[in-house]
Design a protein around this motif. Structure first.
Motif: not given
Length: 560
Positions: A335-342, A402-411
């Protein structure tokens, strides 16, 4: 120069504050309490507050519609310095009990009501110290220059767009908040025949019937919080009504004045996940978080920081009483890599992922890796602020974070459940259509790209992408000038200017700039998470105030 400049040598210690939003309020509240504590040691002090829209601004303008709501819990809104004994200003909830009792119990009240509170707080701060002289300058600062004195004790002059000069000041604090424009705005390159609405706020002006007629097909660049405000302005703001059905779901009853379709276009192809409510139980959650905070405080690399957050999320998911995860660590990593769950890659991904986040927030669906990552990021965010801010990171490390933060901020930092449910209702009603939230569809200078021949063409395009935080790529002549002269500097790969923990600016040689400080949004990336109403998250306002008072009291009478 104006009158304040002509009176610069009258024994008054003069301070210029550029920006009149929450960050400036926090800093001046701390300054006032320290000036009062210093008593007779302090000479006369004068503060000029310089802003185009003093004490309100667009984000918290008291005249904006009530359906535009705060996106953080009202419980954090408090202009009072954390830990300080004497209270000059009430918290938002204390203020609301007397002045807005209908909003006292709301977790996410209208931003207009928060604006009224902030205006009240500004008045309290300016009234509490009668010896301090206040002056409001309604103008846009476009440059800042050093005059007189020497490099160790310069005087600063603020130049405004109306051709005036203000100062000279012993101290200048830049707390400018959101930039008015940015290089990536569509209006700078737009060549399509489709009409463009170049901005969203104020919604009464830019989203009116004359610009967006009823029944129009509307394309929106962006699918985040500003997009939600666009949708509400074009529906609820035009007389549409949200009601609760027998099944507990919101339903939208159209007024006939809304667009026929609103089609968002986003880079991620996803909406923001809804904020989660207190409907999930995690065994020994505090223990998991405490262990993660200890690990974060000891980390040396960004990779270890990221791994710690993911490890905490996996533990939270494992300990969640309703989790059905078979391999929490793998699902969190995916999920961290793809932005959404499997399993989210199927047809209509955007709507399904968004709907699931609402169902989890309401307690109608079992939480998964997305919820766990959002919870870990939100609860560990104060620790992340301490660990990442002011660090000397190379561009590669920062890009990884920053790449990780962008995904986490959406979640983690999506809309309140009420607003998420409203967007879901608009999707159900066919007003919001996620058709274009897929790979290959974009909005460029020539219009909508990547469409099939059979797909609809919009009648109007709305640019709902706000200027980014920091100063890079934003339309702020003052910062551009200071960067060109080397008075300010931006670390490689980041967007905000470098400062010390007390907010003092650092120049291109890494040296502190006497009398010049920057706090808030212009420092973002160098200081993590500074664009927030949460006063407890950073200590820079207190650090700045303390440094200024120490500077004042070392020079009795306000003279060198």
């Amino acid at each position: 120069m104006n009158g304040s400049a002509e009176a610069a040598l009258d024994g008054v210690y003069r301070i210029g504050v550029v920006g009149a939003g929450p960050k400036a309020l926090f800093a001046l509240e701390s300054l006032v309490r320290r000036l009062l504590a210093a008593g007779g040691e302090v000479p006369r002090v004068a503060v000029d507050v310089i802003d185009t829209n003093p004490y309100a601004g667009s984000a918290y303008a008291p005249d904006q519609p009530e359906y535009l709501r705060l996106n953080v819990s009202a419980g954090i809104v408090d202009a009072h310095e954390p830990g300080a004994a004497e209270r000059f200003v009430p918290s938002f909830h204390q203020w609301a009990v007397e002045h807005a009792p209908q909003r006292d119990q709301e977790s996410f009240p209208p931003r207009s009501t928060v604006g009224e509170y902030l205006h009240c707080a500004w008045n309290r701060v300016q009234e509490v110290c009668s010896d301090l002289q206040w002056n409001t300058v309604t103008a846009r600062a476009v440059d800042l220059t050093a005059v007189g004195g020497d490099s160790a004790e310069p005087r600063w002059v603020v130049h405004t767009a109306d051709g005036e000069q203000h100062g000279p000041y012993r101290q200048v604090l830049l707390a400018t908040g959101h930039a008015p424009d940015h290089d990536g705005a569509l209006k700078h390159t737009w060549s399509a025949e489709i009409p463009l609405v170049p901005q969203v706020y104020p919604v009464q002006q830019w989203l009116s019937q004359s610009k967006i007629p009823a029944g129009a097909t509307v394309a929106v660049r962006g699918g985040a919080l500003t997009f939600i405000d666009v949708c509400l302005a074009l529906t609820q703001g035009r007389g549409g009504v949200f009601t609760t059905g027998e099944d507990g779901h919101l339903r939208y009853i159209p007024s006939g004045q809304e667009p026929s379709r609103i089609l968002p276009v986003t880079r991620s192809g996803l909406f923001l996940d809804a904020k989660s409510g207190p409907c999930v139980t995690v065994e020994d959650l505090d223990t998991v978080l405490d262990h993660a905070r200890v690990r974060l405080a000891a980390q040396c690399t960004i990779t270890e920081v990221i791994n710690t957050v993911q490890h905490a999320a996996a533990e939270i998911l494992d300990r969640c009483t309703r989790s059905t995860a078979s391999d929490a660590a793998w699902e969190v990593s995916y999920t961290a890599r793809n932005g959404a769950e499997p399993g989210s890659e199927r047809l209509n991904r955007a709507v399904r992922v968004f709907t699931r986040s609402i169902e989890v927030a309401e307690g109608r669906a079992d939480p998964g890796a997305a919820w766990a990552l959002g919870a870990a990021w939100a609860k560990l965010y104060p620790a992340l602020v301490q660990v990442v801010s002011f660090r000397d990171l190379d561009a590669g490390d920062w890009a990884q974070f920053r790449q990780m933060a962008v995904t986490m901020e959406r979640l983690a930092f999506g809309p309140p459940l009420l607003n998420a449910r409203k967007i879901a209702a608009l999707i159900q009603a066919g007003v919001v259509d996620a058709l274009w939230m897929r790979q290959g569809v974009g909005i460029a200078a020539t219009g909508i790209t990547g469409l099939d021949e059979s797909e609809p063409r919009p009648d109007v395009v709305i640019d709902a992408v706000l200027p980014p935080p920091g100063v890079v790529g934003t339309d702020q002549p003052m910062y551009l000038s200071l960067l060109e002269r080397g008075t300010l500097t931006v670390p490689p790969g980041r967007r905000g200017v470098m400062v010390t923990p007390s907010g003092q600016a650092l120049n291109s040689s890494g040296q502190a700039v006497a009398g010049l400080s920057v706090i808030g949004r212009p420092t973002e990336d160098h200081v993590l998470g500074h664009d927030t109403l949460n006063r407890a998250l950073h200590t820079m306002p207190q650090g700045w105030a303390q440094a200024v008072v120490e500077h004042i009291t070392q020079r009795p009478g306000g003279t060198p």
